[in-house]
Design a protein around this motif. Structure first.
Motif, PDB file in Angstrom:
ATOM      1  N   ILE A 149       0.836  -1.201   0.000  1.00  0.00           N
ATOM      2  CA  ILE A 149       0.000   0.000   0.000  1.00  0.00           C
ATOM      3  C   ILE A 149       0.872   1.252   0.000  1.00  0.00           C
ATOM      4  N   MET A 150       1.909   1.268   0.861  1.00  0.00           N
ATOM      5  CA  MET A 150       2.787   2.429   0.930  1.00  0.00           C
ATOM      6  C   MET A 150       3.538   2.639  -0.383  1.00  0.00           C
ATOM      7  N   LEU A 151       3.999   1.543  -1.000  1.00  0.00           N
ATOM      8  CA  LEU A 151       4.692   1.645  -2.286  1.00  0.00           C
ATOM      9  C   LEU A 151       3.749   2.193  -3.358  1.00  0.00           C
ATOM     10  N   SER A 152       2.524   1.707  -3.353  1.00  0.00           N
ATOM     11  CA  SER A 152       1.539   2.174  -4.325  1.00  0.00           C
ATOM     12  C   SER A 152       1.239   3.660  -4.141  1.00  0.00           C
ATOM     13  N   LEU A 153       1.105   4.078  -2.867  1.00  0.00           N
ATOM     14  CA  LEU A 153       0.859   5.494  -2.597  1.00  0.00           C
ATOM     15  C   LEU A 153       2.042   6.346  -3.050  1.00  0.00           C
ATOM     16  N   GLY A 154       3.270   5.795  -2.900  1.00  0.00           N
ATOM     17  CA  GLY A 154       4.456   6.507  -3.341  1.00  0.00           C
ATOM     18  C   GLY A 154       4.449   6.728  -4.850  1.00  0.00           C
ATOM     19  N   VAL A 155       4.083   5.690  -5.607  1.00  0.00           N
ATOM     20  CA  VAL A 155       4.021   5.813  -7.065  1.00  0.00           C
ATOM     21  C   VAL A 155       2.944   6.819  -7.472  1.00  0.00           C
ATOM     22  N   ILE A 156       1.773   6.699  -6.862  1.00  0.00           N
ATOM     23  CA  ILE A 156       0.687   7.638  -7.163  1.00  0.00           C
ATOM     24  C   ILE A 156       1.087   9.062  -6.794  1.00  0.00           C
ATOM     25  N   GLY A 157       1.758   9.208  -5.630  1.00  0.00           N
ATOM     26  CA  GLY A 157       2.213  10.526  -5.195  1.00  0.00           C
ATOM     27  C   GLY A 157       3.210  11.134  -6.168  1.00  0.00           C
ATOM     28  N   TYR A 158       4.060  10.296  -6.758  1.00  0.00           N
ATOM     29  CA  TYR A 158       5.051  10.792  -7.715  1.00  0.00           C
ATOM     30  C   TYR A 158       4.358  11.332  -8.964  1.00  0.00           C
ATOM     31  N   TYR A 159       3.323  10.624  -9.405  1.00  0.00           N
ATOM     32  CA  TYR A 159       2.549  11.115 -10.545  1.00  0.00           C
ATOM     33  C   TYR A 159       1.845  12.434 -10.202  1.00  0.00           C
ATOM     34  N   LEU A 160       1.330  12.539  -8.984  1.00  0.00           N
ATOM     35  CA  LEU A 160       0.677  13.777  -8.566  1.00  0.00           C
ATOM     36  C   LEU A 160       1.682  14.928  -8.541  1.00  0.00           C
ATOM     37  N   ALA A 161       2.912  14.636  -8.093  1.00  0.00           N
ATOM     38  CA  ALA A 161       3.946  15.664  -8.052  1.00  0.00           C
ATOM     39  C   ALA A 161       4.262  16.166  -9.465  1.00  0.00           C
ATOM     40  N   LYS A 162       4.319  15.247 -10.434  1.00  0.00           N
ATOM     41  CA  LYS A 162       4.595  15.638 -11.814  1.00  0.00           C
ATOM     42  C   LYS A 162       3.431  16.447 -12.394  1.00  0.00           C
ATOM     43  N   ILE A 163       2.198  16.064 -12.030  1.00  0.00           N
ATOM     44  CA  ILE A 163       1.031  16.846 -12.459  1.00  0.00           C
ATOM     45  C   ILE A 163       1.107  18.256 -11.878  1.00  0.00           C
ATOM     46  N   TYR A 164       1.506  18.356 -10.607  1.00  0.00           N
ATOM     47  CA  TYR A 164       1.652  19.657  -9.942  1.00  0.00           C
ATOM     48  C   TYR A 164       2.676  20.517 -10.661  1.00  0.00           C
ATOM     49  N   GLU A 165       3.804  19.901 -11.070  1.00  0.00           N
ATOM     50  CA  GLU A 165       4.838  20.640 -11.797  1.00  0.00           C
ATOM     51  C   GLU A 165       4.313  21.134 -13.146  1.00  0.00           C
ATOM     52  N   GLU A 166       3.519  20.292 -13.817  1.00  0.00           N
ATOM     53  CA  GLU A 166       2.962  20.695 -15.111  1.00  0.00           C
ATOM     54  C   GLU A 166       1.977  21.850 -14.949  1.00  0.00           C
ATOM     55  N   VAL A 167       1.159  21.781 -13.897  1.00  0.00           N
ATOM     56  CA  VAL A 167       0.131  22.807 -13.677  1.00  0.00           C
ATOM     57  C   VAL A 167       0.771  24.162 -13.382  1.00  0.00           C
ATOM     58  N   LYS A 168       1.910  24.165 -12.685  1.00  0.00           N
ATOM     59  CA  LYS A 168       2.577  25.434 -12.361  1.00  0.00           C
ATOM     60  C   LYS A 168       3.095  26.145 -13.609  1.00  0.00           C
ATOM     61  N   ARG A 169       3.393  25.359 -14.677  1.00  0.00           N
ATOM     62  CA  ARG A 169       3.831  25.906 -15.957  1.00  0.00           C
ATOM     63  C   ARG A 169       5.126  26.718 -15.842  1.00  0.00           C
ATOM     64  N   ARG A 170       6.009  26.315 -14.947  1.00  0.00           N
ATOM     65  CA  ARG A 170       7.307  26.971 -14.896  1.00  0.00           C
ATOM     66  C   ARG A 170       8.109  26.602 -16.143  1.00  0.00           C
ATOM     67  N   PRO A 171       9.005  27.468 -16.585  1.00  0.00           N
ATOM     68  CA  PRO A 171       9.785  27.168 -17.792  1.00  0.00           C
ATOM     69  C   PRO A 171      10.715  25.977 -17.563  1.00  0.00           C
ATOM     70  N   ARG A 172      11.062  25.291 -18.671  1.00  0.00           N
ATOM     71  CA  ARG A 172      11.984  24.166 -18.577  1.00  0.00           C
ATOM     72  C   ARG A 172      13.363  24.626 -18.125  1.00  0.00           C
ATOM     73  N   TYR A 173      13.712  25.859 -18.470  1.00  0.00           N
ATOM     74  CA  TYR A 173      15.048  26.370 -18.187  1.00  0.00           C
ATOM     75  C   TYR A 173      15.014  27.890 -18.217  1.00  0.00           C
ATOM     76  N   ILE A 174      16.050  28.513 -17.677  1.00  0.00           N
ATOM     77  CA  ILE A 174      16.201  29.975 -17.734  1.00  0.00           C
ATOM     78  C   ILE A 174      17.572  30.266 -18.335  1.00  0.00           C
ATOM     79  N   VAL A 175      17.585  31.030 -19.410  1.00  0.00           N
ATOM     80  CA  VAL A 175      18.829  31.385 -20.092  1.00  0.00           C
ATOM     81  C   VAL A 175      19.334  32.720 -19.561  1.00  0.00           C
ATOM     82  N   SER A 176      20.592  32.757 -19.128  1.00  0.00           N
ATOM     83  CA  SER A 176      21.164  34.002 -18.613  1.00  0.00           C
ATOM     84  C   SER A 176      21.992  34.736 -19.653  1.00  0.00           C
TER      85      SER A 176
END
Length: 318
Positions: A274-301
Protein backbone atom coordinates in the motif's frame (compact mmCIF):
# COMPACT_ATOMS: atom_id res chain seq x y z
CA UNK A 1 20.41 29.94 -42.11
CA UNK A 2 22.89 27.11 -41.79
CA UNK A 3 22.09 23.74 -43.25
CA UNK A 4 23.05 21.77 -40.13
CA UNK A 5 22.80 22.71 -36.45
CA UNK A 6 24.59 20.47 -33.94
CA UNK A 7 23.22 20.74 -30.38
CA UNK A 8 25.79 19.92 -27.70
CA UNK A 9 24.60 19.88 -24.05
CA UNK A 10 27.58 20.47 -21.75
CA UNK A 11 27.89 20.07 -18.00
CA UNK A 12 31.38 20.38 -16.48
CA UNK A 13 33.03 19.73 -19.85
CA UNK A 14 35.76 22.37 -19.76
CA UNK A 15 38.35 19.80 -20.85
CA UNK A 16 36.39 18.75 -23.94
CA UNK A 17 34.61 21.85 -25.28
CA UNK A 18 37.57 23.19 -27.27
CA UNK A 19 38.53 19.84 -28.81
CA UNK A 20 34.91 18.96 -29.65
CA UNK A 21 34.48 22.24 -31.53
CA UNK A 22 37.74 21.72 -33.43
CA UNK A 23 36.90 18.13 -34.39
CA UNK A 24 33.39 19.02 -35.56
CA UNK A 25 34.71 21.99 -37.55
CA UNK A 26 37.27 19.78 -39.30
CA UNK A 27 34.82 16.98 -40.07
CA UNK A 28 31.95 19.17 -41.29
CA UNK A 29 34.12 21.64 -43.20
CA UNK A 30 35.89 18.80 -44.99
CA UNK A 31 32.49 17.37 -45.99
CA UNK A 32 31.42 20.80 -47.29
CA UNK A 33 28.46 21.06 -44.90
CA UNK A 34 27.32 24.49 -43.72
CA UNK A 35 26.90 24.25 -39.95
CA UNK A 36 26.43 25.91 -36.59
CA UNK A 37 27.39 24.45 -33.22
CA UNK A 38 24.90 25.16 -30.41
CA UNK A 39 26.68 24.58 -27.10
CA UNK A 40 24.42 24.70 -24.05
CA UNK A 41 26.16 25.16 -20.70
CA UNK A 42 23.83 23.49 -18.22
CA UNK A 43 24.92 25.51 -15.19
CA UNK A 44 28.41 23.99 -15.04
CA UNK A 45 30.47 24.43 -11.88
CA UNK A 46 33.80 24.52 -13.72
CA UNK A 47 35.01 26.77 -16.57
CA UNK A 48 32.84 25.28 -19.31
CA UNK A 49 31.24 28.63 -20.17
CA UNK A 50 34.63 30.36 -20.40
CA UNK A 51 35.77 27.63 -22.81
CA UNK A 52 32.62 28.16 -24.90
CA UNK A 53 33.39 31.88 -25.03
CA UNK A 54 36.94 31.11 -26.20
CA UNK A 55 35.65 28.72 -28.86
CA UNK A 56 33.14 31.35 -30.02
CA UNK A 57 35.97 33.84 -30.42
CA UNK A 58 37.68 31.45 -32.84
CA UNK A 59 34.63 30.22 -34.77
CA UNK A 60 31.72 32.49 -35.74
CA UNK A 61 29.58 29.38 -36.34
CA UNK A 62 29.36 28.74 -32.60
CA UNK A 63 26.23 29.68 -30.66
CA UNK A 64 26.64 29.48 -26.89
CA UNK A 65 23.70 29.25 -24.46
CA UNK A 66 24.32 29.72 -20.73
CA UNK A 67 21.76 28.56 -18.14
CA UNK A 68 21.23 30.47 -14.91
CA UNK A 69 21.70 27.16 -13.05
CA UNK A 70 21.71 23.43 -13.69
CA UNK A 71 18.38 22.35 -15.20
CA UNK A 72 19.39 18.89 -16.47
CA UNK A 73 20.35 17.37 -19.80
CA UNK A 74 16.79 17.21 -21.16
CA UNK A 75 16.35 20.95 -20.63
CA UNK A 76 19.71 21.62 -22.31
CA UNK A 77 18.69 19.57 -25.35
CA UNK A 78 15.41 21.46 -25.73
CA UNK A 79 17.12 24.82 -25.24
CA UNK A 80 19.61 23.93 -27.96
CA UNK A 81 16.87 22.88 -30.35
CA UNK A 82 14.94 26.08 -29.61
CA UNK A 83 17.95 28.23 -30.49
CA UNK A 84 19.12 26.18 -33.50
CA UNK A 85 18.46 27.76 -36.90
CA UNK A 86 19.47 24.90 -39.21
CA UNK A 87 17.25 23.11 -41.71
CA UNK A 88 18.31 19.90 -39.98
CA UNK A 89 19.32 19.55 -36.31
CA UNK A 90 21.58 16.94 -34.74
CA UNK A 91 21.93 16.23 -31.02
CA UNK A 92 25.09 14.63 -29.65
CA UNK A 93 27.19 14.48 -26.48
CA UNK A 94 29.89 17.06 -25.94
CA UNK A 95 32.47 14.46 -24.84
CA UNK A 96 32.93 12.96 -28.36
CA UNK A 97 31.69 9.55 -27.24
CA UNK A 98 29.32 10.00 -30.16
CA UNK A 99 31.67 9.91 -33.20
CA UNK A 100 31.69 13.12 -35.24
CA UNK A 101 32.18 11.16 -38.49
CA UNK A 102 28.77 9.54 -38.05
CA UNK A 103 27.17 12.97 -38.54
CA UNK A 104 28.17 12.82 -42.21
CA UNK A 105 26.41 9.48 -42.69
CA UNK A 106 23.33 10.84 -40.91
CA UNK A 107 23.39 13.99 -43.05
CA UNK A 108 23.47 11.93 -46.26
CA UNK A 109 20.44 9.99 -45.02
CA UNK A 110 18.63 13.29 -44.47
CA UNK A 111 19.51 14.35 -48.02
CA UNK A 112 17.92 11.10 -49.21
CA UNK A 113 14.63 12.23 -47.69
CA UNK A 114 14.66 10.72 -44.19
CA UNK A 115 13.33 13.05 -41.50
CA UNK A 116 14.61 11.34 -38.34
CA UNK A 117 17.96 9.56 -38.32
CA UNK A 118 18.47 7.58 -35.13
CA UNK A 119 21.94 6.71 -33.86
CA UNK A 120 21.96 3.07 -32.75
CA UNK A 121 24.72 1.71 -30.52
CA UNK A 122 26.43 -1.37 -31.95
CA UNK A 123 27.18 -2.43 -28.37
CA UNK A 124 26.87 -0.98 -24.89
CA UNK A 125 30.65 -0.79 -24.50
CA UNK A 126 32.20 -1.58 -21.11
CA UNK A 127 28.99 -1.32 -19.09
CA UNK A 128 28.53 -3.83 -16.28
CA UNK A 129 26.21 -6.83 -16.63
CA UNK A 130 23.76 -5.32 -14.11
CA UNK A 131 23.76 -1.96 -15.91
CA UNK A 132 23.04 -3.64 -19.26
CA UNK A 133 20.16 -5.65 -17.78
CA UNK A 134 18.65 -2.58 -16.09
CA UNK A 135 18.99 -0.60 -19.32
CA UNK A 136 17.31 -3.43 -21.22
CA UNK A 137 14.41 -3.46 -18.73
CA UNK A 138 14.03 0.33 -18.94
CA UNK A 139 14.02 0.43 -22.73
CA UNK A 140 11.65 -2.52 -22.83
CA UNK A 141 9.08 -0.45 -20.93
CA UNK A 142 9.74 2.62 -23.09
CA UNK A 143 9.44 0.54 -26.29
CA UNK A 144 5.98 -0.61 -25.23
CA UNK A 145 4.99 2.96 -24.38
CA UNK A 146 6.18 4.46 -27.67
CA UNK A 147 5.33 1.41 -29.84
CA UNK A 148 8.88 1.83 -31.23
CA UNK A 149 11.88 -0.43 -30.56
CA UNK A 150 14.17 1.69 -28.37
CA UNK A 151 16.77 -0.96 -27.51
CA UNK A 152 20.30 0.46 -27.91
CA UNK A 153 18.95 3.89 -28.87
CA UNK A 154 20.68 7.07 -27.71
CA UNK A 155 20.37 10.85 -27.70
CA UNK A 156 22.60 10.86 -30.80
CA UNK A 157 20.22 11.65 -33.65
CA UNK A 158 19.46 14.03 -36.48
CA UNK A 159 16.05 15.57 -37.22
CA UNK A 160 14.52 17.62 -40.00
CA UNK A 161 13.34 21.12 -39.07
CA UNK A 162 9.66 20.11 -39.12
CA UNK A 163 10.40 17.29 -36.67
CA UNK A 164 12.14 19.72 -34.32
CA UNK A 165 9.20 22.13 -34.57
CA UNK A 166 6.78 19.29 -33.77
CA UNK A 167 8.74 18.36 -30.65
CA UNK A 168 9.07 21.96 -29.48
CA UNK A 169 5.32 22.49 -29.93
CA UNK A 170 4.47 19.82 -27.35
CA UNK A 171 3.23 21.62 -24.21
CA UNK A 172 4.45 19.35 -21.39
CA UNK A 173 7.36 20.48 -19.20
CA UNK A 174 8.68 17.03 -18.20
CA UNK A 175 9.68 15.44 -21.48
CA UNK A 176 11.94 12.50 -22.37
CA UNK A 177 13.70 13.58 -25.55
CA UNK A 178 14.91 10.12 -26.59
CA UNK A 179 11.37 8.71 -26.54
CA UNK A 180 9.64 11.85 -27.80
CA UNK A 181 11.71 11.91 -31.00
CA UNK A 182 10.44 8.38 -31.70
CA UNK A 183 6.86 9.12 -30.63
CA UNK A 184 6.38 12.00 -33.12
CA UNK A 185 6.89 9.56 -35.98
CA UNK A 186 8.09 10.76 -39.43
CA UNK A 187 10.22 8.85 -41.92
CA UNK A 188 13.02 7.26 -39.91
CA UNK A 189 16.40 5.74 -40.76
CA UNK A 190 18.94 4.09 -38.45
CA UNK A 191 22.70 4.49 -38.39
CA UNK A 192 24.93 2.31 -36.22
CA UNK A 193 27.91 3.72 -34.35
CA UNK A 194 30.56 2.58 -31.89
CA UNK A 195 30.59 4.41 -28.56
CA UNK A 196 34.01 6.01 -28.12
CA UNK A 197 35.82 6.08 -24.81
CA UNK A 198 35.73 9.39 -22.97
CA UNK A 199 38.99 11.25 -23.64
CA UNK A 200 38.91 13.65 -20.69
CA UNK A 201 36.82 14.41 -17.64
CA UNK A 202 34.52 11.90 -16.02
CA UNK A 203 31.00 10.63 -16.44
CA UNK A 204 28.28 12.73 -14.78
CA UNK A 205 26.08 9.67 -14.28
CA UNK A 206 26.26 7.65 -11.05
CA UNK A 207 24.22 4.49 -10.53
CA UNK A 208 21.72 6.41 -8.36
CA UNK A 209 21.38 9.30 -10.83
CA UNK A 210 20.71 6.80 -13.64
CA UNK A 211 17.99 5.13 -11.56
CA UNK A 212 16.34 8.52 -10.85
CA UNK A 213 16.68 9.51 -14.50
CA UNK A 214 15.09 6.26 -15.64
CA UNK A 215 12.16 6.45 -13.20
CA UNK A 216 11.53 10.14 -13.94
CA UNK A 217 11.38 9.49 -17.67
CA UNK A 218 9.17 6.41 -17.29
CA UNK A 219 6.70 8.47 -15.27
CA UNK A 220 6.94 11.36 -17.76
CA UNK A 221 6.15 9.16 -20.74
CA UNK A 222 4.03 6.21 -19.63
CA UNK A 223 1.48 5.10 -17.02
CA UNK A 224 3.14 1.68 -16.69
CA UNK A 225 3.95 2.13 -12.95
CA UNK A 226 0.28 2.86 -12.24
CA UNK A 227 -0.64 -0.28 -14.14
CA UNK A 228 1.82 -2.23 -11.99
CA UNK A 229 0.05 -0.83 -8.92
CA UNK A 230 -3.27 -2.10 -10.26
CA UNK A 231 -1.71 -5.47 -11.08
CA UNK A 232 -0.23 -5.74 -7.58
CA UNK A 233 -3.60 -4.82 -6.06
CA UNK A 234 -5.23 -7.57 -8.11
CA UNK A 235 -2.74 -10.15 -6.84
CA UNK A 236 -3.32 -9.07 -3.22
CA UNK A 237 -7.10 -9.33 -3.78
CA UNK A 238 -6.80 -12.88 -5.16
CA UNK A 239 -4.56 -13.90 -2.26
CA UNK A 240 -7.06 -12.40 0.18
CA UNK A 241 -9.90 -14.39 -1.38
CA UNK A 242 -7.88 -17.59 -1.07
CA UNK A 243 -7.15 -16.86 2.60
CA UNK A 244 -10.81 -16.04 3.29
CA UNK A 245 -12.02 -19.28 1.70
CA UNK A 246 -9.37 -21.31 3.55
CA UNK A 247 -10.28 -19.65 6.87
CA UNK A 248 -14.03 -20.33 6.39
CA UNK A 249 -13.40 -23.99 5.52
CA UNK A 250 -11.26 -24.43 8.62
CA UNK A 251 -13.88 -22.67 10.77
CA UNK A 252 -16.79 -24.87 9.62
CA UNK A 253 -14.68 -27.97 10.15
CA UNK A 254 -14.23 -26.95 13.74
CA UNK A 255 -10.49 -26.41 13.55
CA UNK A 256 -8.83 -23.59 15.43
CA UNK A 257 -7.19 -21.21 13.02
CA UNK A 258 -3.59 -20.61 14.04
CA UNK A 259 -0.89 -18.52 12.46
CA UNK A 260 -0.07 -15.38 14.40
CA UNK A 261 3.29 -15.10 12.58
CA UNK A 262 1.63 -15.58 9.20
CA UNK A 263 -0.91 -12.87 9.99
CA UNK A 264 1.81 -10.40 10.96
CA UNK A 265 3.79 -11.17 7.81
CA UNK A 266 0.69 -10.70 5.65
CA UNK A 267 -0.08 -7.38 7.31
CA UNK A 268 3.49 -6.19 6.77
CA UNK A 269 3.40 -7.33 3.14
CA UNK A 270 0.08 -5.66 2.39
CA UNK A 271 1.09 -2.51 4.30
CA UNK A 272 4.33 -2.27 2.33
CA UNK A 273 2.45 -2.77 -0.95
CA UNK A 274 0.00 0.00 0.00
CA UNK A 275 2.79 2.43 0.93
CA UNK A 276 4.69 1.65 -2.29
CA UNK A 277 1.54 2.17 -4.33
CA UNK A 278 0.86 5.49 -2.60
CA UNK A 279 4.46 6.51 -3.34
CA UNK A 280 4.02 5.81 -7.06
CA UNK A 281 0.69 7.64 -7.16
CA UNK A 282 2.21 10.53 -5.20
CA UNK A 283 5.05 10.79 -7.72
CA UNK A 284 2.55 11.12 -10.54
CA UNK A 285 0.68 13.78 -8.57
CA UNK A 286 3.95 15.66 -8.05
CA UNK A 287 4.60 15.64 -11.81
CA UNK A 288 1.03 16.85 -12.46
CA UNK A 289 1.65 19.66 -9.94
CA UNK A 290 4.84 20.64 -11.80
CA UNK A 291 2.96 20.70 -15.11
CA UNK A 292 0.13 22.81 -13.68
CA UNK A 293 2.58 25.43 -12.36
CA UNK A 294 3.83 25.91 -15.96
CA UNK A 295 7.31 26.97 -14.90
CA UNK A 296 9.78 27.17 -17.79
CA UNK A 297 11.98 24.17 -18.58
CA UNK A 298 15.05 26.37 -18.19
CA UNK A 299 16.20 29.98 -17.73
CA UNK A 300 18.83 31.39 -20.09
CA UNK A 301 21.16 34.00 -18.61
CA UNK A 302 23.33 34.67 -21.66
CA UNK A 303 23.65 33.80 -25.35
CA UNK A 304 26.67 34.41 -27.54
CA UNK A 305 27.02 34.04 -31.31
CA UNK A 306 30.68 33.79 -32.20
CA UNK A 307 32.25 36.57 -30.14
CA UNK A 308 29.06 38.66 -29.91
CA UNK A 309 26.63 38.77 -27.01
CA UNK A 310 23.13 38.28 -28.43
CA UNK A 311 21.28 37.63 -25.18
CA UNK A 312 18.39 39.85 -26.22
CA UNK A 313 17.50 37.36 -28.96
CA UNK A 314 16.49 34.61 -26.51
CA UNK A 315 13.60 32.69 -28.02
CA UNK A 316 10.52 32.14 -25.90
CA UNK A 317 10.42 28.34 -26.29
CA UNK A 318 11.20 27.45 -22.68
Amino acid sequence: MSRLSVVLPAYNEELMVGKTCRVLHEVLAEAGISYELVLVDDGSKDHTWEEILKAGGKDSNILGVHFSRNFGKEAAVFAGMAQATGEVVAVMDCDLQHPAETLIEMYRKWEEGYEVIEGIKKSRGNESFLHKKCAGFFYGIMSKATKVDMQNTSDFKMMDRKVVNSILSLPERNMFFRATSSWVGYKTAYVEFEVHEREAGESKWSAWSLIKYAFTNIVAFTTAPLQFVSFGGGICFVCSLVMIIYSLIQYFRGHVIEGYTTTILLLLLIGSAIMLSLGVIGYYLAKIYEEVKRRPRYIVSQIIHGNKDVTGSVRDDA
